[in-house]
Motif scaffolding. Sequence first.
Motif, PDB file in Angstrom:
ATOM      1  N   GLN A   1      60.240 -19.239  42.777  1.00 38.41           N
ATOM      2  CA  GLN A   1      60.351 -19.676  41.383  1.00 38.41           C
ATOM      3  C   GLN A   1      60.244 -18.501  40.422  1.00 38.41           C
ATOM      4  N   ARG A   2      59.308 -17.609  40.692  1.00 35.53           N
ATOM      5  CA  ARG A   2      59.145 -16.437  39.824  1.00 35.53           C
ATOM      6  C   ARG A   2      60.378 -15.528  39.896  1.00 35.53           C
ATOM      7  N   ILE A   3      60.886 -15.312  41.110  1.00 32.99           N
ATOM      8  CA  ILE A   3      62.066 -14.469  41.273  1.00 32.99           C
ATOM      9  C   ILE A   3      63.279 -15.097  40.610  1.00 32.99           C
ATOM     10  N   ALA A   4      63.389 -16.422  40.724  1.00 33.09           N
ATOM     11  CA  ALA A   4      64.515 -17.118  40.099  1.00 33.09           C
ATOM     12  C   ALA A   4      64.497 -16.985  38.584  1.00 33.09           C
ATOM     13  N   ARG A   5      63.327 -16.825  38.001  1.00 31.87           N
ATOM     14  CA  ARG A   5      63.248 -16.601  36.549  1.00 31.87           C
ATOM     15  C   ARG A   5      63.635 -15.174  36.193  1.00 31.87           C
ATOM     16  N   ALA A   6      63.223 -14.218  37.037  1.00 30.59           N
ATOM     17  CA  ALA A   6      63.421 -12.810  36.688  1.00 30.59           C
ATOM     18  C   ALA A   6      64.832 -12.310  36.963  1.00 30.59           C
ATOM     19  N   LEU A   7      65.432 -12.698  38.089  1.00 26.62           N
ATOM     20  CA  LEU A   7      66.702 -12.098  38.495  1.00 26.62           C
ATOM     21  C   LEU A   7      67.847 -12.333  37.517  1.00 26.62           C
ATOM     22  N   PRO A   8      68.065 -13.567  36.997  1.00 25.91           N
ATOM     23  CA  PRO A   8      69.165 -13.735  36.041  1.00 25.91           C
ATOM     24  C   PRO A   8      69.007 -12.862  34.802  1.00 25.91           C
ATOM     25  N   ALA A   9      67.770 -12.709  34.329  1.00 26.96           N
ATOM     26  CA  ALA A   9      67.540 -11.862  33.155  1.00 26.96           C
ATOM     27  C   ALA A   9      67.825 -10.399  33.478  1.00 26.96           C
ATOM     28  N   ILE A  10      67.462  -9.975  34.682  1.00 28.21           N
ATOM     29  CA  ILE A  10      67.737  -8.592  35.095  1.00 28.21           C
ATOM     30  C   ILE A  10      69.233  -8.364  35.221  1.00 28.21           C
ATOM     31  N   GLN A  11      69.952  -9.329  35.774  1.00 26.84           N
ATOM     32  CA  GLN A  11      71.407  -9.190  35.910  1.00 26.84           C
ATOM     33  C   GLN A  11      72.083  -9.148  34.537  1.00 26.84           C
ATOM     34  N   ARG A  12      71.597  -9.933  33.594  1.00 22.41           N
ATOM     35  CA  ARG A  12      72.161  -9.875  32.221  1.00 22.41           C
ATOM     36  C   ARG A  12      71.883  -8.512  31.601  1.00 22.41           C
ATOM     37  N   ALA A  13      70.680  -8.005  31.799  1.00 20.48           N
ATOM     38  CA  ALA A  13      70.349  -6.675  31.271  1.00 20.48           C
ATOM     39  C   ALA A  13      71.230  -5.605  31.902  1.00 20.48           C
ATOM     40  N   ALA A  14      71.522  -5.753  33.194  1.00 17.86           N
ATOM     41  CA  ALA A  14      72.386  -4.786  33.879  1.00 17.86           C
ATOM     42  C   ALA A  14      73.809  -4.854  33.342  1.00 17.86           C
TER      43      ALA A  14
ATOM     44  N   GLY B   1      71.658  -1.852  43.192  1.00 11.54           N
ATOM     45  CA  GLY B   1      71.283  -3.237  43.423  1.00 11.54           C
ATOM     46  C   GLY B   1      69.820  -3.340  43.791  1.00 11.54           C
ATOM     47  N   LEU B   2      69.323  -4.576  43.774  1.00 13.97           N
ATOM     48  CA  LEU B   2      67.956  -4.861  44.189  1.00 13.97           C
ATOM     49  C   LEU B   2      67.962  -5.349  45.629  1.00 13.97           C
ATOM     50  N   LEU B   3      67.204  -4.684  46.466  1.00 10.06           N
ATOM     51  CA  LEU B   3      67.026  -5.099  47.850  1.00 10.06           C
ATOM     52  C   LEU B   3      65.672  -5.803  47.932  1.00 10.06           C
ATOM     53  N   ILE B   4      65.652  -7.048  48.416  1.00 11.26           N
ATOM     54  CA  ILE B   4      64.444  -7.867  48.394  1.00 11.26           C
ATOM     55  C   ILE B   4      64.034  -8.241  49.816  1.00 11.26           C
ATOM     56  N   ASP B   5      62.756  -8.138  50.095  1.00 13.27           N
ATOM     57  CA  ASP B   5      62.218  -8.539  51.389  1.00 13.27           C
ATOM     58  C   ASP B   5      62.323 -10.063  51.517  1.00 13.27           C
ATOM     59  N   PRO B   6      63.154 -10.591  52.429  1.00 15.37           N
ATOM     60  CA  PRO B   6      63.342 -12.050  52.525  1.00 15.37           C
ATOM     61  C   PRO B   6      62.051 -12.792  52.847  1.00 15.37           C
ATOM     62  N   ALA B   7      61.178 -12.210  53.677  1.00 13.44           N
ATOM     63  CA  ALA B   7      59.937 -12.889  54.049  1.00 13.44           C
ATOM     64  C   ALA B   7      59.007 -13.023  52.847  1.00 13.44           C
ATOM     65  N   TRP B   8      58.929 -11.975  52.023  1.00 14.52           N
ATOM     66  CA  TRP B   8      58.093 -12.048  50.826  1.00 14.52           C
ATOM     67  C   TRP B   8      58.663 -13.063  49.839  1.00 14.52           C
ATOM     68  N   ARG B   9      59.979 -13.086  49.745  1.00  9.96           N
ATOM     69  CA  ARG B   9      60.630 -13.968  48.777  1.00  9.96           C
ATOM     70  C   ARG B   9      60.327 -15.436  49.044  1.00  9.96           C
ATOM     71  N   THR B  10      60.120 -15.815  50.300  1.00  6.16           N
ATOM     72  CA  THR B  10      59.901 -17.216  50.648  1.00  6.16           C
ATOM     73  C   THR B  10      58.434 -17.620  50.589  1.00  6.16           C
ATOM     74  N   GLN B  11      57.553 -16.691  50.216  1.00 10.55           N
ATOM     75  CA  GLN B  11      56.144 -17.057  50.085  1.00 10.55           C
ATOM     76  C   GLN B  11      55.953 -18.042  48.929  1.00 10.55           C
ATOM     77  N   PRO B  12      54.895 -18.870  48.992  1.00  7.41           N
ATOM     78  CA  PRO B  12      54.661 -19.868  47.944  1.00  7.41           C
ATOM     79  C   PRO B  12      54.657 -19.257  46.544  1.00  7.41           C
ATOM     80  N   ASP B  13      55.379 -19.893  45.641  1.00  8.28           N
ATOM     81  CA  ASP B  13      55.455 -19.535  44.221  1.00  8.28           C
ATOM     82  C   ASP B  13      56.368 -18.345  43.941  1.00  8.28           C
ATOM     83  N   MET B  14      56.764 -17.578  44.974  1.00  3.75           N
ATOM     84  CA  MET B  14      57.588 -16.390  44.739  1.00  3.75           C
ATOM     85  C   MET B  14      59.007 -16.765  44.330  1.00  3.75           C
TER      86      MET B  14
END
Length: 298
Positions: free
Chosen positions: A275-288, A260-273
């Motif tokens: 949205q970018r993570i929301a685009r990447a994670l579903p594609a990564i889960q489909r690839a998995a 699994g992917l372990l994500i730093d919650p504080a980094w995730r809530t930084q501005p613009d992050m």
Amino acid sequence: MIKRSHIRQFLAVVDAGSFTRAAQQIRVTQPALSTGIADLERLVGAPLFIRNRRQIRLTEAGGRFLPIARDLERNFRAADGFGRAEESDKPVLKLGTIRSVPGAFFQNVTALLARDFGLEISENSDSELRAAVHGGRLHMAIVPLRSGEHEPHVTPLYEEPIVMFVAADHPLAGQGEVAPEDLAPETMIARRACEFLDATSRFFTRHRVRPRFALRSDSDDRCLRMVAAGVGITTAPASLAIDGIVPLKVSGYDFRRELGLLIDPAWRTQPDMEQRIARALPAIQRAAADWQEARVDG
């Protein structure tokens, strides 16, 4: 004046629980680390650690300083990423991974992340990666998940069995299932990157199997190629199979891992992050999911 090196050294000791391990993780000598911590304690005016032979613990002052240090390190990282983002139009993502993630799958993950981030990649053990994410030194890491670990900051990827591999022409290769005792005459190859190395050793010890070892290596590729060459047998995640080796069913040996992917919650809530993570994670889960269907359980 408190420097960033002081903060990094302090957090390294907290996360590693040891001056020796902390020095190794941040690549300084242990005397240099001890000097840095002593300097920090002088600057804050209080001891930060209780030291004894068995463990390192935070003092009351150290406990109060810890959230301040984590915030400082996150702000330092945000400042670093700000300057690099202006140059590349992409924020920097510090990605860690255990060494046993299959190369082709890791390629898929990094290709998807590279659409939205500039990547800095490092390899380490599960415990060290978790400490780095927790301490704000990594933004994200691919690690084996623990039982029931499905919090919001964790994204499951895929699950697979850990199997015994033998050469395709090995005398046992044609058998459907063997007892652990049947492997007593075999020569083993130890993958040092194996998450189940200790559990595997205990499993065979319970069955009074104490094999000879031909190789102990950090390189999964070398270990598996030595299996294909007939030098010995080894255990590995099913997805690491290469040409010339086949899985062998061993009674009672039923370990599995979930990555699994372990994500730093504080980094995730930084501005613009987000949205970018929301685009990447579903594609990564489909690839998995595609990877698991094609390679692991297919």
